[in-house]
Design an enzyme around this catalytic site. Structure first.
Site, PDB file in Angstrom:
ATOM      1  N   GLY A  34       4.016  -2.688  -3.426  1.00 38.78           N
ATOM      2  CA  GLY A  34       2.847  -3.455  -3.838  1.00 38.78           C
ATOM      3  C   GLY A  34       2.919  -3.838  -5.301  1.00 38.78           C
ATOM      4  CE1 TYR A  76      -7.920  -0.052   2.311  1.00 41.52           C
ATOM      5  CE2 TYR A  76      -9.813   1.419   2.139  1.00 41.52           C
ATOM      6  CZ  TYR A  76      -8.735   0.776   1.554  1.00 41.52           C
ATOM      7  OH  TYR A  76      -8.475   0.972   0.223  1.00 41.52           O
ATOM      8  CB  SER A  94      -9.123   4.673  -0.286  1.00 41.86           C
ATOM      9  OG  SER A  94     -10.420   4.118  -0.398  1.00 41.86           O
ATOM     10  CE  LYS A 115      -5.512   2.868   1.463  1.00 43.45           C
ATOM     11  NZ  LYS A 115      -4.256   2.742   0.679  1.00 43.45           N
ATOM     12  N   GLY A 175      -0.848  -2.077   0.103  1.00 43.75           N
ATOM     13  CA  GLY A 175      -1.912  -1.823   1.070  1.00 43.75           C
ATOM     14  C   GLY A 175      -2.620  -3.094   1.476  1.00 43.75           C
ATOM     15  CB  ALA A 233       3.872  -8.932  -6.209  1.00 42.89           C
ATOM     16  CG  ASP A 287       4.233  -7.281  -3.249  1.00 42.71           C
ATOM     17  OD1 ASP A 287       3.803  -8.135  -2.425  1.00 42.71           O
ATOM     18  OD2 ASP A 287       3.463  -6.604  -3.956  1.00 42.71           O
ATOM     19  N   GLY A 298      -2.334  -6.405  -8.330  1.00 46.03           N
ATOM     20  CA  GLY A 298      -3.275  -5.293  -8.345  1.00 46.03           C
ATOM     21  C   GLY A 298      -2.771  -4.055  -9.047  1.00 46.03           C
ATOM     22  CG  ASP A 331       5.606  -8.239   6.852  1.00 44.36           C
ATOM     23  OD1 ASP A 331       4.730  -7.410   6.532  1.00 44.36           O
ATOM     24  OD2 ASP A 331       5.440  -9.091   7.745  1.00 44.36           O
TER      25      ASP A 331
END
Length: 284
Positions: A8, A157, A116, A161, A71, A10, A32, A12, A41
């Protein structure tokens, strides 16, 4: 200086982590679906295998740490619940299992998996879906979510988590991880102002729900501040940190669960804890 992989990377929080590590002089292998050192992917088994193999090739079989920040958020869509499960859970677990030998080859390697605060603040997350994920059965997990209709993505989601957090806690203390010198922990953010959250805030209904959620200190978190936490968890100062889930969420978890944790070991489970302790002392 060390070599770290960040999924991840790329956007956030993953991007913020990668930038911090590079600024500190480390080598970062970003993963990413968008442009990165490894483009893959993570929503498919083939994509996860490709990502795992490409990273192992790039690092030469040795990693000083890994950050699993990729995520998918709880956005609606017919196929979205399964995609959330694939990326958020299997995109963590399968990659870590593939990279474990490279992490063991590193000296005092550290791993941070993104969880999370949904794990403790979201009600009615289906236990069947969590158990299915931990058993490696994405089909069964997806079926367990169908009854929730439009809310299936949110439940997916939360389930993903919770399952990540439990996987981390279960494996962190084992021979393959703690016994191999790898420190495995999770970070549980709250509402962090990332492109994903900004997109949700652009929808009036979602924005209303987000703003109504209790954050005792007010406002949203900053991705850069979360990156600082991750860098600390990857540092030598975190050598004694093992199997922890750290909440950095502005107080939301404490708001909902002020009296739930910590708690003593239940007497009915004492024998099971003692058996675990004996297994641990056999390699510590």
């Amino acid at each position: 200086m060390g070599t770290y992989v960040v999924t991840g990377s790329a956007s956030g929080m993953g991007r913020a982590v990668a930038e911090r590590l590079r600024a500190n002089g480390h080598t970062v292998i970003g993963v990413d679906v968008q442009p990165a050192e490894v483009v893959a992917d993570l929503s498919t088994p083939a994509g996860r295998r490709a990502a795992a193999n490409a990273v192992l090739s790039a690092c030469g079989g040795r990693l000083d740490g890994a950050v699993l920040a990729a995520g998918v958020g709880p956005t609606p869509g017919r196929d979205q619940p399964r995609r959330i499960l694939e990326v958020n859970y299997f995109g963590v677990v399968e990659l870590l299992q593939a990279w474990r030998p490279a992490l063991a080859a590193g000296e005092r390697a550290k791993v941070v998996a993104f969880s999370s605060n949904s794990t403790t603040t979201m009600p009615a997350i289906p236990g069947r879906a969590i158990r299915a994920l931990l058993a490696g059965d994405v089909d069964k997990a997806a079926r367990a979510l169908r009854i929730f209709g439009r809310a299936a993505s949110s439940m997916a989601y939360g389930a993903s988590k919770v399952a990540v957090s439990r996987w981390v806690r279960r494996h962190a203390v084992t021979r393959d991880w703690a016994g191999a010198g790898i420190r495995l922990n999770a970070l549980a953010p709250g509402a962090i102002l990332t492109p994903l959250l900004e997109k949700q805030l652009s929808t009036p209904a979602e924005a209303k729900a987000i703003h109504s959620f209790p954050v005792p200190i007010g406002g949203f978190g900053d991705a850069g501040h979360l990156a600082d936490w991750v860098v600390f968890m990857l540092s030598d100062s975190a050598d004694f940190l093992c199997g922890s889930v750290l909440f950095v969420d502005g107080g939301s978890d404490a708001y909902f669960r002020s009296d739930d944790w910590p708690g003593p070991v239940p007497a009915r489970r004492l024998a099971a804890y003692l058996r675990k302790f004996k297994r641990f002392t056999s390699f510590s």
